[in-house]
Design an enzyme around this catalytic site. Sequence first.
Site, PDB file in Angstrom:
ATOM      1  CE1 TYR A  60     -21.370  -2.336  53.165  1.00 25.42           C
ATOM      2  CE2 TYR A  60     -22.250  -4.557  53.341  1.00 25.42           C
ATOM      3  CZ  TYR A  60     -21.792  -3.514  52.566  1.00 25.42           C
ATOM      4  OH  TYR A  60     -21.728  -3.646  51.203  1.00 25.42           O
ATOM      5  NE  ARG A  93     -14.452  -6.965  53.448  1.00 31.79           N
ATOM      6  CZ  ARG A  93     -15.120  -7.687  52.541  1.00 31.79           C
ATOM      7  NH1 ARG A  93     -14.626  -7.792  51.312  1.00 31.79           N
ATOM      8  NH2 ARG A  93     -16.230  -8.306  52.844  1.00 31.79           N
ATOM      9  CE  LYS A 115     -18.963  -5.911  52.849  1.00 29.56           C
ATOM     10  NZ  LYS A 115     -19.517  -5.876  51.516  1.00 29.56           N
ATOM     11  CD  GLU A 122     -15.675  -3.282  43.395  1.00 33.44           C
ATOM     12  OE1 GLU A 122     -15.593  -4.346  44.029  1.00 33.44           O
ATOM     13  OE2 GLU A 122     -15.543  -2.160  43.925  1.00 33.44           O
ATOM     14  CG  LEU A 168     -14.972  -4.485  49.289  1.00 34.60           C
ATOM     15  CD1 LEU A 168     -15.019  -3.325  50.276  1.00 34.60           C
ATOM     16  CD2 LEU A 168     -16.175  -5.380  49.503  1.00 34.60           C
TER      17      LEU A 168
HETATM   18  N1  PLP Z   1     -17.264  -5.579  45.564  1.00 40.45           N
HETATM   19  C1  PLP Z   1     -18.281  -4.930  46.160  1.00 40.45           C
HETATM   20  C2  PLP Z   1     -18.584  -3.530  45.756  1.00 40.45           C
HETATM   21  C3  PLP Z   1     -19.049  -5.573  47.154  1.00 40.45           C
HETATM   22  O1  PLP Z   1     -20.048  -4.916  47.773  1.00 40.45           O
HETATM   23  C4  PLP Z   1     -18.739  -6.911  47.492  1.00 40.45           C
HETATM   24  C5  PLP Z   1     -19.488  -7.614  48.519  1.00 40.45           C
HETATM   25  O2  PLP Z   1     -20.440  -7.118  49.080  1.00 40.45           O
HETATM   26  C6  PLP Z   1     -17.684  -7.550  46.824  1.00 40.45           C
HETATM   27  C7  PLP Z   1     -16.959  -6.850  45.876  1.00 40.45           C
HETATM   28  C8  PLP Z   1     -17.330  -8.976  47.139  1.00 40.45           C
HETATM   29  O3  PLP Z   1     -16.717  -9.066  48.394  1.00 40.45           O
HETATM   30  P1  PLP Z   1     -16.786 -10.419  49.252  1.00 40.45           P
HETATM   31  O4  PLP Z   1     -16.236 -11.492  48.399  1.00 40.45           O
HETATM   32  O5  PLP Z   1     -15.963 -10.145  50.439  1.00 40.45           O
HETATM   33  O6  PLP Z   1     -18.237 -10.632  49.534  1.00 40.45           O
END
Ligand code: PLP
Length: 283
Positions: free
Chosen positions: A31, A50, A145, A177, A201
């Site tokens: 997703y 991504r 993701k 994270e 991620l």
């Molecule tokens: N880390 C995780 C586990 C996430 O699920 C997300 C976003 O959903 C992020 C980091 C941040 O990613 P982004 O800045 O692309 O939203």
Amino acid sequence: MTVYLNGEFLPKDQARISPDDRAFLFADGAYEVLRAYRGHLFRAREHWDRFDYSLKALRIASPANTDFASIASELLKRNNIADAEATVYLQVSRGAAPRKHVFPADATPTVYAFAAPFANPVEKWASGVKVITVPDQRWARCDIKSVSLLPNVLANQQAQEAGAHEAVLVRDGFALEGSLSNFAVVLDGVLHTAPRSNYILPGISRLVALGLCSALDIPVKEFPVAEADLKCAAEAMLFGTTNEVMPVVQINERKVGEGQPGPLTRKLQQAFRDYVGECQRRG
Ligand code: PLP
């Protein structure tokens, strides 16, 4: 609400997905979530790249004739939020097939997407938030993701129950994270954040924030932060599509610095807001 399902825009209550869908049975899908700032899809190219990366990693064929950018724009229009603050969610699963672990020979990927209004967390941006640390119970491909988010869900629930905004996931003693955001701390004037690897991620907001650090001459070290060093952090923050730059003022029961959003966090937060404005103006 009008949603998108397999080539059609239709009212959400008419959208039908098979109980054999592998996203339902195996969490077998990927997703993306994008922010739409008054119709402008923020850093869309990076999100599509991504998405492509996740689908390739899961060996799900990207559905033919599916233009995610057009779907996202159309959903914003059809739901009358093309001039509003919104998020867009897109998901592709391997499709529906009788339940067997092995990939089905002939399943067609299921594509589902929706857009929803979004309210910026302005109060939390101003006050900063509390986070808790929890063990990272995810698999070793956090760079994908995937819709398989149960450890993230459990960690996030634990955070909410502790009166915290986010859970910071700790693996092998390192704070990597959040459950839905990337995490950074300021130690000795240097912004530290976990490097890209299979254990985080690669957040688009993290990427934007690191670019802004470079423009603002904020020193950065992409290095995992030991949980034991969190007590020395002068500042801490989260990066994410819905958080942008979110100040963290408390980690577990301990205040970060003075318990107020720090100066470097504020600078980065403002630079992020300005950059969003600039992207909107450029269209
Ligand atoms: N880390 C995780 C586990 C996430 O699920 C997300 C976003 O959903 C992020 C980091 C941040 O990613 P982004 O800045 O692309 O939203």
